[in-house]
Design a protein around this motif. Structure first.
Motif, PDB file in Angstrom:
ATOM      1  N   LEU A  71       3.267 -11.735  -3.975  1.00  0.00           N
ATOM      2  CA  LEU A  71       3.298 -11.316  -2.577  1.00  0.00           C
ATOM      3  C   LEU A  71       2.203 -10.266  -2.433  1.00  0.00           C
ATOM      4  O   LEU A  71       2.137  -9.316  -3.220  1.00  0.00           O
ATOM      5  CB  LEU A  71       4.661 -10.719  -2.224  1.00  0.00           C
ATOM      6  CG  LEU A  71       4.781 -10.098  -0.835  1.00  0.00           C
ATOM      7  CD1 LEU A  71       4.593 -11.175   0.247  1.00  0.00           C
ATOM      8  CD2 LEU A  71       6.142  -9.426  -0.672  1.00  0.00           C
ATOM      9  N   THR A  72       1.332 -10.455  -1.471  1.00  0.00           N
ATOM     10  CA  THR A  72       0.146  -9.613  -1.356  1.00  0.00           C
ATOM     11  C   THR A  72       0.008  -9.069   0.056  1.00  0.00           C
ATOM     12  O   THR A  72       0.164  -9.813   1.027  1.00  0.00           O
ATOM     13  CB  THR A  72      -1.110 -10.434  -1.730  1.00  0.00           C
ATOM     14  OG1 THR A  72      -0.904 -10.972  -3.041  1.00  0.00           O
ATOM     15  CG2 THR A  72      -2.361  -9.584  -1.727  1.00  0.00           C
TER      16      THR A  72
ATOM     17  N   THR B  16       1.288 -17.101   5.323  1.00  0.00           N
ATOM     18  CA  THR B  16       2.523 -16.353   5.139  1.00  0.00           C
ATOM     19  C   THR B  16       3.233 -16.792   3.867  1.00  0.00           C
ATOM     20  O   THR B  16       3.433 -17.980   3.639  1.00  0.00           O
ATOM     21  CB  THR B  16       3.445 -16.544   6.357  1.00  0.00           C
ATOM     22  OG1 THR B  16       2.744 -16.140   7.526  1.00  0.00           O
ATOM     23  CG2 THR B  16       4.709 -15.720   6.223  1.00  0.00           C
ATOM     24  N   GLU B  17       3.603 -15.818   3.056  1.00  0.00           N
ATOM     25  CA  GLU B  17       4.266 -16.081   1.783  1.00  0.00           C
ATOM     26  C   GLU B  17       5.591 -16.799   2.026  1.00  0.00           C
ATOM     27  O   GLU B  17       6.324 -16.497   2.955  1.00  0.00           O
ATOM     28  CB  GLU B  17       4.515 -14.751   1.052  1.00  0.00           C
ATOM     29  CG  GLU B  17       5.022 -14.888  -0.353  1.00  0.00           C
ATOM     30  CD  GLU B  17       6.524 -15.052  -0.464  1.00  0.00           C
ATOM     31  OE1 GLU B  17       6.967 -15.605  -1.476  1.00  0.00           O
ATOM     32  OE2 GLU B  17       7.265 -14.652   0.457  1.00  0.00           O
TER      33      GLU B  17
ATOM     34  N   MET C 258      -0.112 -14.394   0.070  1.00  0.00           N
ATOM     35  CA  MET C 258       0.063 -14.793  -1.329  1.00  0.00           C
ATOM     36  C   MET C 258      -1.266 -14.665  -2.068  1.00  0.00           C
ATOM     37  O   MET C 258      -2.330 -14.834  -1.467  1.00  0.00           O
ATOM     38  CB  MET C 258       0.514 -16.264  -1.406  1.00  0.00           C
ATOM     39  CG  MET C 258       1.798 -16.553  -0.688  1.00  0.00           C
ATOM     40  SD  MET C 258       2.220 -18.302  -0.712  1.00  0.00           S
ATOM     41  CE  MET C 258       0.988 -18.989   0.382  1.00  0.00           C
TER      42      MET C 258
ATOM     43  N   GLU D 258       3.006  -7.253  -4.775  1.00  0.00           N
ATOM     44  CA  GLU D 258       4.429  -7.133  -4.499  1.00  0.00           C
ATOM     45  C   GLU D 258       5.097  -5.915  -5.127  1.00  0.00           C
ATOM     46  O   GLU D 258       6.044  -5.392  -4.586  1.00  0.00           O
ATOM     47  CB  GLU D 258       5.157  -8.405  -4.892  1.00  0.00           C
ATOM     48  CG  GLU D 258       5.038  -8.777  -6.360  1.00  0.00           C
ATOM     49  CD  GLU D 258       5.578 -10.149  -6.620  1.00  0.00           C
ATOM     50  OE1 GLU D 258       6.768 -10.373  -6.386  1.00  0.00           O
ATOM     51  OE2 GLU D 258       4.794 -11.010  -7.036  1.00  0.00           O
TER      52      GLU D 258
END
Length: 135
Positions: free
Chosen positions: A75-76, A57-58, A81, A16
């Motif tokens: 957050l990746t 999905t985060e 995630m 992130e």
């Protein structure tokens, strides 16, 4: 060529803060993976600290625990995630914990309690105030 154009995206994750994180050792393994809506569970084994990426999905209402202790979620790759998992064998559990659902449930229970009290209390008070009948 820029450093970004030579990154092997199979081995590098963008976290992130925009900083790539690269494992310092060989890849670990995710074993005994099980999944159902709102829950992913796995056992991991890694010879070194590793970043475990869940390609879901985060969303801020996901919670992750490693061996029962809450772990920070990153957050990746701008959509997914991940968590940092220490070296060794660990149980990693991801749970979707919808806070709004629990808030709504609490509101519903409170509303039902108010309706129940307002339906039961007035008749009881009326009976207490009623004059005794003459026989």
């Amino acid at each position: 060529a820029s450093p970004q154009s030579t990154m092997d995206l199979r081995k590098v994750a963008v976290l992130e803060a925009g900083m790539p994180w690269k494992s310092s050792g060989p890849a670990g393994k995710a074993l005994d993976f099980s999944s159902q809506p709102g829950l992913c569970r796995m056992r991991t084994e890694s010879p070194a600290e590793a970043q475990l990426i869940l390609t879901v999905t985060e969303h801020p209402e996901w919670v992750c625990t490693i061996d029962g202790k809450e772990a920070p979620i990153f957050l990746t790759d701008f959509a997914f995630m991940s968590v940092r998992v220490p070296a060794g064998s660990h149980e990693v559990v991801w749970r979707f914990v919808p806070k709004r659902f629990h808030q709504g449930l609490a509101g519903t229970v409170a509303g039902l309690a108010i309706v129940l009290v307002s339906a039961v209390v007035p008749p009881i008070l009326r009976r207490r105030k009623a004059p005794p009948s003459k026989a």
